[in-house]
Each structure stands twice: as C-alpha cells, then as structure tokens.
Design an enzyme around this catalytic site. Structure first.
Site, PDB file in Angstrom:
ATOM      1  CD  GLU A  88      -1.530   0.120   3.595  1.00 59.15           C
ATOM      2  OE1 GLU A  88      -2.182   1.172   3.578  1.00 59.15           O
ATOM      3  OE2 GLU A  88      -1.752  -0.797   4.404  1.00 59.15           O
TER       4      GLU A  88
ATOM      5  CB  SER B 146      -8.893   3.181   9.541  1.00 62.37           C
ATOM      6  OG  SER B 146      -9.611   2.846   8.391  1.00 62.37           O
TER       7      SER B 146
ATOM      8  NE  ARG C 195       3.610   2.750   8.721  1.00 61.89           N
ATOM      9  CZ  ARG C 195       3.442   2.656  10.042  1.00 61.89           C
ATOM     10  NH1 ARG C 195       4.463   2.410  10.820  1.00 61.89           N
ATOM     11  NH2 ARG C 195       2.246   2.837  10.583  1.00 61.89           N
TER      12      ARG C 195
ATOM     13  CB  SER D 163       1.098   5.416   7.128  1.00 66.86           C
ATOM     14  OG  SER D 163       0.977   4.103   7.616  1.00 66.86           O
TER      15      SER D 163
END
Lengths: 770, 370
Positions: B138, B192, B207, B195
């Site tokens: 993702e 939700s 990340r 990141s």
C-alpha cells in the site's frame, strides 16, 4: 500479590479492623493519629503544599531531638578519673533536621489544616509555598485556617526541582517497570550525574521538559491527550466517574473488540513493514457503527491503550529530537498505577525498539511538594546538604495502593509519608570506583531473589527478640526502656511484614537495607547505640593484649608475619574462627604476598568493621605494618553507631591509647601518615557511592592506591562485586551458613579477594624488587 | 489516430485499494475506442463500462466522486477518463457478488489491489468472484499514486493546494500550490489509522512512524459519543459544535496565557479535560463532543507530524487520506498547527484526490509493472 493478600486476611486477627474503608465515608470526622501522621509538628517551620486534582501533598521542615551516644576520653592527667573504664559513654540529645512529606486525599484537607493549626507552636513562619492545580481553589481556606500567606509557585519548576532532589538524595529512586518479570520493579542505580533527562508529566494534559542542570530546564513540548482525556472521555463512554474505577474497568477489558487491529485489515500481519497482526491500526476503529454495543471494560481498555501509546510515541519523538535516553514519567496518570506504568512502558519499548527505557520514580507523587518546599527554603540552602530517606518514618512505595497489602493503609488511613533526614556531611562517590554509574553496592538483590528474601526476612524476624533484649539491657538506668523497646519491636516487625509483601517498598531489598531499617527504627525509639557498653568492654580487653600481639608478630619472619597479619584481621572478624586450612573459599593470598614483596603502596584506605579484637588486634597490627613499609594509612570508620562496629569517635580514643603504647602508630599520627576519617554512614554495610565528602578528598589528595575492606557487612553483603580503579583487598569470614552455602562454601569459610584493576599488572613491582 | 500498443494490458483497467474502512476504486474509461475495437469488445466489458460511467451511485453505499474525474488523460498511449469510486469495506461482499453476476472473471483480467484488504479478502475474491488478485504494497502504491497524479495535473484545478493565512480565520483561503520539486516530502496518509512517510525520490521513501489515532478513531468515538453512524453525519455535527466546552484550555487553568512556557491561553491543555466534571458532562451537546473529537484527533496528528518533520529535517508536509474528504475543518486546523507551532517553518499541503492515491498506484502497477 493477590494470593498473599488472601493469606494475610485469613491469618491476621486484626484484619477485621483493617478492612478497607471507603474514602467517601471517611470524611472530616476522621481523627488523625498524630504520632504517626504529622510528626514533629511542634518544631515545624517552613511549609509547602501541593494540591492536585485528588491528592494533597504537604511538606514541612522540622527538627528532631533524639538521643545520640557520644564517647569521650577521660582526662588521664588527673588520677581520680582513671577508673577501670576505657572511656566515658554519654547519651546526649542532639537536634537534627528532618523533612516531612505527607500525602493524603483532598477530602482531608480541612481536618489536616485544623490539626496543623492546633499543633503548630512555632509561628515564625509567615508564608506557605503552594503549587499544583488545586492551589488556587484552597488558597482562601489555607490562609484562613493557618494564618499563613499562600505564595504560589510554578508547577513545572517545582516538579523539576523535586525530581532533581530525589534523584540526587535517594538511592534506588528510579525504577523500570516490568509486569511479567520476577520482580515488577527494577530499581536503577542512579548515575552520579543525573543530567540531562526528560521529564514527562502526565497530568490532565502532558508536559515534556528537558532538564539539563539544577537551574536549567526547558518545556520542550506537550500534548493535550493526557490523564484528563482518559478520565473525561472515559467518564463519557462508560458513565464511570472516578479515575481509579476507570482503571479498574480497563484492567478487565479486551481492547481488540473496539480497536481495529492490523489483522482486522490484513487478515494477519503486515509482513512487509514488520507490523504484527495484533498491533492497533485504528483506535476505536471497530466502534464506527451505530448498531453495536460495547462493554465499558473494553472501551476503557481501548482508551487506555490509545492514550498511553500516544504519550509514549510523543515522548520518544522528543527524546530522539533532543538525543536524550533517560525519560522519567510522572503525574497522576502514572502515580502508583501498575496498569498505566505497564502500558507506557510497552509503548516506549515499541516506539524505540528498546533503546529508551521508561523510568518511574518511587516518590513521584511528592515532587511538586518537595520542589515548592525547596523554593521556600532557598535561604537554608538545602541543596548543599545530603539527605537520606528515613526508613522508619517513610511509608514506602504503594503503601496506599488499593490493590496492595492493606496493613499500611489501616495503620495510617490513606496517608502516605516520606521523611528525609539531613545528614551531617555531604555524601559523594568514592573517587576510586571504576564505573560510578554502574556501581551496585549490594551483592544479592532480595527483590528479585525470592528464596534469599524468604531466608533473610526470617533471619531478621528471628533475631528480633535478641535485638530487643540488647536494647533494653543497654539502658539499665531507664525504666521505660522496656516500653520503648517493645515499640521498636512492633515497628520493625511491621516493616518486615510489609517487605514480605512489598519487597520493593524502599527500593531494592537487600541485607543492607534490612540492617539500615533496623538501625533507623532503633534510633526512632531512642536506642542510639545498644552495643556501646559491650564495645567498650571488648575494646578494653583487646587493648590489654595489643603489645603482646605486636611483640609476637615482630618475632615472626617477614613472610610468616604477613600471613599472621591477614589471619589476625580475619580472626578478629569472628572469634570462633579456627585455623582454617588454605585454600580458602576465595583465595588470592599468594598474589597478595607477591605484591607485598614489591614497593610499598602510596596510601591505603581501610574500611574497618568491629570494635574490640577486630580493630585492635587485627586491623591495628596491619596498620603498623603498612606504616612501617612506608604506606600512608587512612582508617575509615562509621560516623554513627551500627551494631558493634567501631565508630569514628571510639576509634579516635582507641588510636590515641594505642599510640601511647606503640611508637609506630604514634609517629604515624604525628607525621600525619595515619589519618582517621569518618565514612559518613551509620550502617553495618558500606555504600561506596555515598561516602563523606572529606573522605573522598583525603583519598584523592593522598593518591590512594589500595583499598582494604573487611568484614561480612562491607565486603560480602556489599561490595563483593565492586570494581575499583586501584588495587583492592576484600577480607571476611562468612559467619552465616546460608550465605556460605550460596557462595559454595561452608560456615566460617574465608574470603580473601585481592584484585588488581585490568591493565595494571601487579607483578611489575615484584619484578623490580631485588 | 490512436496509437495502439500491443504490449498494453487488455481492458478493463482497474486499480483498487481495500482499506480498513473504505474500498477505493479507480477505473480508466477509454474514450478512443475504435469502431473495430468496439466490435471486438465483449459484452461484459461494455456492460461494466456503461454501468460504472452512467451512474454516480452504486447500490446503497457506492459513490463515484464525479468532481475528481480526470478527463482526457493519456495513459499507456490510450486517451480516456479516470473515474474515482468508493464504497465501505464492509460492503465488499456486495461488490464481489456484482462481479460474479457480471461475469467479471470471464474477462481474464488481472485485478491489481492494494491495502490490507487485498490480503484479507484475497480468498473471498477467488471463491466468490473467481478473481485472482495481484497484491501490491500500500505504501508503494501510495507514493507512486501521489507522484503520478501530481505530474499529470497540469490543467484544470491544481491538484496541490495550501491555506494562505492559516492563523487568521477571516483571511484563511485555499490557494493552489505548484509542487514542482517535491522532494524531500513528508507524506501523511490519514485513513482509519495514520502512516507517515518520508519521501526522498520516487523510489526512495521510508515509513517514519504511524499512529492508531486516525479517521477510524474520530468516527468510532463519534459513534459512541453521539450515536451517529456515518462520517458525513459526524462531520456535520462537528461543524456545529464548540470544542472549548469539552476541552480544558490553558486559560481554564492559568486564567490566560501560560507565559513562562509560551503557551497561549486558547491552546488545549487537556482534550476532554472538562469532561472530568459531572456538571460539565451534563451541559455539553453531541455537536460539542463531535467537534472536540475532531479537534483532538486532528491536533494530535499535527503534533506527531511536526515532530517527525523536525526529526527528519523536512519542511514540506503533504496530507492525504479520506479523513480529509469534505473535512475543511481538519485541513485548516492542520494548516494552522503546522504554521503556528513551527513559527512558519512548516507548510501543510493537501491534494484534491485525498484518498485515491493507493488505488491510482495499483492501476499504474497494472500498466507499468515496476
């Protein structure tokens, strides 16, 4: 804990009276047991108060009159004074300074203020320093009741001042919390340099301060998501009003029914990023629906995780940005709650991958009050002194936690106390410690070692009768001594019982802390030196043999004499030590002998142990041998009495008497090559990180290159594993079969541990000597 | 005139991002179909195209964001329109059923999908719709999607924008921003959960961290606190509420600014802090609670973002994700927070296609496998 609790309820007859009283019903009609709660109020001056959302912390400075034993040499110039006594022992009153801190629920504040007003004799005090969110709310009440002007102090700076104070003065102040470990509380040895550190205060919001020195700190950030969010949002979600109840709910909940976990999105873990399936992807992510009910417990748990993780994350981001690895957490969100300490610890571990440890403080609840007090006491300059936690007058960690052993609660209601004695001298590290920041005085940590704890607690309890008898016998002229001794027994037994269930109450539990607690309790009831007369008698006897012993040593060959000297020190340490065949349990005598063949040491520092034979016939002959070799000697003895250990006062007299018989000692004293110093302690054990500053100076000035530690308390129970930056010798006979067994030997095994620091070959000297 | 490339993947072209709350679908509708092609085109394909392009709502919960549609886009040598469609993840079975009914599997197409659901529902795709998913990471898709959309949006409304005068509510206006040299860039994706990525080039990103306090938390808490059930409802309530009745502000504690530490009186000292008091709990409205929840979550994201920007030494922050959809309140709050607490050092940027970048990235992967 629960199992212990249950057992104590069954077996203790007083438990019916000790049942937990709901704090709501204990209103203003409560009667305070004055001897327990507001002690020494009559001499109190300087007050400070920290009023939080639910707890009030009161601080005051007072003086305590207590008996001390003094020894004084008779004037030998006048014949009539020369009785059969070696020296004069007198019990005198001494006034020492003590800091009192009391923590109680806000509900009692009015009763407490009334009590203080009624008992306050000294009215020189005009102001009371106040801090905390509730300070303004109670300002009028305090001013009216006490007639003192309320002087408000900034909360953050008080917290930090208090934090610096406890970190500097209380060993084992900080701990790491590990829920599933053998011991939940892992106390940290405090680095002598406490700065810099990060203080994360979780009150209704979160404040993060970077503290760089005593006077320099900066609020570097914070967050609005804090204890108030847990409480406020929790109250809305669960209709539960009290903070403690919310935590109770949370402890029973399952957050996974409310939170959206990584596995709820991925079906498993997010392997690519190494995020495990149980990780929370979205807090409350599953409650985004109108048609499902969630249990209060689950919501409370989810909320707790959300807030703890968030605070932990921010703390880590700030720690990284400012390159700090020491992070202390405090505030009402943390205070005494294993659950929040656990969730914060978990969060810190997660976000720093274990690089930063979450640290908590034993006296975290008192920081504001301590800081406010210190601000008001700046003219007394409390920071120039060293202070010590008084184990007799302090409640210990978790004394009022609802889930804990209830004995203490019953004793003092919901009052928690901390008392700190001002020490006569400033305490510092022994400059010869190899690594001061990792030095741990104690050999066995009884907090973590359950069988050892069982054994020693039993031992001390078992020995209590004897101690009480000894105490009474030491004051034959005082008829009320028996009553006081009985009070001492009660108090110390209670401490031992508390420690059975809360071994972490005063930091790491050790044989040293058990001994020290006993000394504190004896002092509390005015038994300053139960062994004074015995010590005097034994010293007297030993002195009579001194010259004979020295003479017989002189007659030996050099090599035989060295061995006889060592045996003398070991034998003096215990009477019943026979001729133990070598090799001893720990035996580096041969290396020591080789070393002695080399050039003399520049200066030897000797930590001495017992009175009588030990000091006079064991240590003194060794001292004269060292002096004869050309080594300067510093004799370090206790500042105050402990068991039959020789005190500095006694040693002064004994040395004079020996000097009168022995020209070697006499010239040593005269030429200042033999120096007597006090170690700053009144303990049968030895903490090399808290020694008299003057001792440290002498050690440094004389370029001390040998440290000799003798006796079980100083060389076995403590310092057995201590590494020094110079040569060291640890000598003791193990007079306890359990301990001997632990160390792999038998009763009366001998430890002779001669150590040379790595990189300093001991043999170089030997090679050079013809 | 169309240049047909024979290495191109057969239609239909989809990219899909199955998140914790929403499924995001992008569909490329070719507008340059030749007569010849049209004849060859199987009926199923036509029917899918017609179904998707002639509706703006699908079933009860599927929605096509018409205002985001990219027209006359050239993709892989083909001209067409890019459509943006979303529906709740819990309605995925309905979608799969539809795929089955429309015999989607007979098209033998590869369905590129990203997001956690690509993994979680892979089996369902196979068993319920006979479809094989090509699963994609993702964050890879997100970064690729952001950079692509930004690069193709040369005409029309600017993809990237910011708020001018963020600290002055009366003069705070949305302005286009030219993201010419985008690197380094902090990319904050608020779905939700959240990141946070540091992007140094198209193929170099990491990340930095994430937080579980995201859009799901806002909606989840709003549902519990107010009884609402949709994001739109929650936002509607929030827009009418007053968070200062719920939150404890610095001035509530200090009577004004906490000058010693430079904290203004209006700053929130404790989110939901006033709710510790019973009386205040009884006096707040659902709207106040919704607003406080929004403010709490948004400010927290802002705060973590700001710390990451400092730690990574990055000055430009791009916020994306569906939490920001029709959520000007949060965007202005973020713009304000970035500007105020960094003393103007940090710039908050936003992208029009908010939550669709993952799906776009998945589509690009279909056409140009990396």
């Amino acid at each position: 804990m629960c199992a212990h609790y249950a057992r104590s309820v069954e077996t203790s007859p007083t438990m019916a009276e000790c049942g937990r009283v709901d704090s709501h019903t204990m209103d203003k009609s409560i009667t305070l047991p004055p001897d327990e709660i507001f002690r020494n109020l009559e001499n109190a001056k300087r007050f400070a108060i920290d009023i939080g959302g639910s707890l009030t912390k009161l601080a005051y400075y007072s003086t305590v009159k207590h008996k001390v034993a003094k020894v004084r040499s008779f004037d030998h110039s006048t014949k009539e004074a020369a009785s059969d006594k070696l020296y004069e022992i007198s019990v005198q009153e001494e006034v020492t300074a003590r800091l009192h801190f009391i923590k109680f629920e806000n509900a009692y504040i009015e009763t407490c203020l009334d009590f203080i007003k009624d008992h306050l004799v000294n009215t020189e005090t005009k102001v009371i320093k106040a801090t905390g969110g509730g300070a303004h709310k109670f300002k009028v009440l305090i001013e009216r009741k006490l007639g003192l002007k309320v002087d408000k102090e900034d909360e953050m700076s008080c917290l930090i001042k208090g934090c610096n104070f406890v970190l500097k003065n209380i060993p084992h102040e900080a701990f790491v919390y590990a829920k599933h470990a053998d011991s939940e509380f892992r106390f940290q040895t405090t680095d002598p340099d406490i700065f810099p550190y990060l203080l994360v205060n979780i009150g209704s919001g979160v404040s993060i301060a970077k503290v760089e020195s005593e006077d320099k700190f900066e609020r570097i950030g914070g967050s609005s998501i804090g204890g108030g969010t847990f409480w406020g949002l929790g109250a809305l979600l669960t209709k539960t009003k009290r903070f403690d109840e919310l935590l109770q709910l949370a402890s029973k909940g399952q957050h996974s029914s409310v939170d959206m976990l990584v596995k709820d999105i991925y079906g498993g873990s997010y392997g690519y990023l190494g995020l495990t399936g149980d990780l929370i992807a979205s807090s409350f992510g599953k409650s985004a629906t109108a048609d499902k009910e969630f249990s209060k417990e689950d919501m409370a748990k989810s909320l707790l995780h959300m807030i703890s993780n968030d605070i932990g994350q921010l703390a880590c981001l700030y720690a990284r940005l400012h390159n700090l690895s020491r992070v202390y957490f405090g505030g009402f969100f943390i205070r005494g709650h294993p659950l929040t300490m656990h969730t914060i610890t978990y969060s810190i571990n997660f976000f720093t991958k274990g690089e930063v440890q979450a640290l908590f403080l034993r006296h975290e609840g008192y920081l504001g009050a301590i800081g406010a007090f210190l601000k008001g006491a700046e003219e007394d300059n409390p920071n120039q002194y060293s202070w010590g936690e008084n184990y007799a007058g302090s409640s210990g960690l978790m004394s009022v936690s609802p889930d804990m052993y209830p004995m203490q609660r019953a004793r003092s209601g919901t009052f928690d106390m901390l008392e700190m004695d001002r020490l006569d001298r400033q305490l510092v590290n022994l400059p010869l410690l190899q690594e001061p920041s990792s030095y741990i005085p104690d050999t066995v940590d009884l907090t973590e070692d359950a069988p050892a704890r069982e054994y020693w607690l039993f031992c001390f309890e078992d020995a209590l009768d004897g101690v009480v008898k000894r105490a009474v016998a030491s004051q034959p002229d005082m008829p009320e001594a028996a009553v006081r001794a009985e009070k001492f027994r009660q108090k110390y037994r209670h401490k031992l019982q508390t420690l059975r269930y809360q071994p972490f109450a005063y930091g790491s539990l050790t044989v040293r802390s058990l001994l020290d607690t006993r000394e504190h309790c004896l002092n509390e009831f005015n038994f300053p030196d139960p062994y004074s007369k015995i010590k005097e008698r034994e010293n007297d006897v030993a002195l009579k043999y001194y010259q004979k012993v020295v003479k017989s040593l002189e007659e030996l060959s050099w090599e035989d004499r060295q061995f006889a000297l060592v045996r003398g020190v070991l034998a003096g340490n215990v009477f019943d030590w026979g001729a133990k065949a070598r090799p001893w349990l720990v035996d580096s005598y041969d290396q020591w002998l080789e070393r002695l063949k080399g050039p003399p040491h520049k200066c030897a520092l000797l930590f001495v142990d017992n009175s009588g034979v030990d000091i006079i016939l064991g240590v003194m002959p060794l001292v004269r041998e060292l002096l004869s070799r050309g080594t300067e000697v510093v004799l370090a003895s206790n500042s105050g009495p402990a068991l039959n250990d020789v005190t500095n006062g006694e040693l002064q007299i004994l040395t004079e008497r020996i000097a009168a018989m022995d020209p070697v000692i006499q010239s040593g004293l005269r030429d200042d090559r033999l120096t007597l110093v006090q170690n700053g302690s009144s303990s049968p054990c030895l903490d090399l990180s808290r020694l008299d500053k003057a001792l440290a100076m002498v050690v440094r000035e004389r370029k001390t290159d040998l440290v000799i530690i003798e006796g079980m308390g100083r060389a076995i129970h403590t310092n057995y594993f201590a590494t020094l930056s110079c040569e060291s010798l640890k000598l003791a006979v193990i007079k306890n079969s359990w301990l001997a067994d632990r160390l792999g030997g038998k009763l009366f095994s001998v430890v002779f541990k001669y150590e040379v620091p790595a990189g300093k070959p001991s043999q170089e000297a030997a090679v050079l000597t013809p | 005139t169309s240049v047909q490339c024979d290495w191109c993947v057969a239609f239909p072209w989809f990219g899909m991002d199955i998140g914790g709350t929403l499924v995001k679908l992008v569909y490329f509708e070719p507008k340059d179909i030749t007569a010849e092609e049209e004849q060859e085109e199987v009926e199923n394909l036509k029917s899918i195209r017609r179904y998707l392009t002639s509706n703006i709502a699908y079933g009860t919960t599927g929605i096509r964001d018409v205002h985001l549609e990219l027209q006359d886009l050239t993709l892989c040598g083909r001209k067409g329109n890019l459509h943006f469609i979303r529906f709740p993840t819990h309605d995925l079975p309905v979608f799969l059923q539809m795929g089955r009914n429309k015999h989607f599997s007979s098209l033998h197409t590869t369905l590129c999908a990203t997001g956690g659901g690509a993994y979680k529902f892979e089996n369902d795709f196979r068993t319920m719709a006979d479809l094989q998913l090509h699963k994609l990471d993702e964050l890879d898709c997100l970064v690729r999607g952001v950079l692509y959309i930004d690069s193709v949006m040369s005409s029309g409304p600017s993809e990237c924008y910011y708020f001018e005068n963020p600290t002055d509510p009366d003069h705070c206006v949305q302005k286009p921003y030219l993201l010419e040299n985008p690197y380094p860039l902090l990319l904050v994706n608020i779905g939700s959960g959240v990141s946070i990525l540091a992007v140094y080039s198209e193929n170099n990103y990491k990340r930095v961290t994430g937080t579980s306090l995201g859009g799901g938390t806002f909606l989840g808490l709003c549902c519990l606190l107010t009884g609402c059930s949709t994001f739109e409802e929650a936002l509607e309530m929030a827009s009418e509420g007053e968070s200062t009745r719920v939150d404890k502000l610095v001035r509530d504690i200090y009577g004004g600014d906490y000058e010693r530490f430079g904290l203004p009186g209006w700053a929130v000292a404790s989110s939901f802090g006033n709710m510790m008091s019973k009386e205040k709990r009884e006096s707040v409205s659902k709207e106040d609670l919704a607003r406080a929840t929004l403010v709490t979550i948004t400010n927290n994201i802002g705060s973590i973002t700001r710390m990451c920007a400092l730690n990574e030494n990055i000055e430009r922050v791009v916020f994306v994700g569906n939490f920001l959809r029709v959520n000007t309140l949060s965007m202005k709050l973020l713009a304000y927070a970035m500007d105020y607490w960094s003393k103007g050092q940090l710039k908050a940027l936003f992208l029009r296609h908010e939550g669709y970048f993952g799906a776009v990235g998945a589509l690009l992967e279909l056409l140009h496998p990396s």
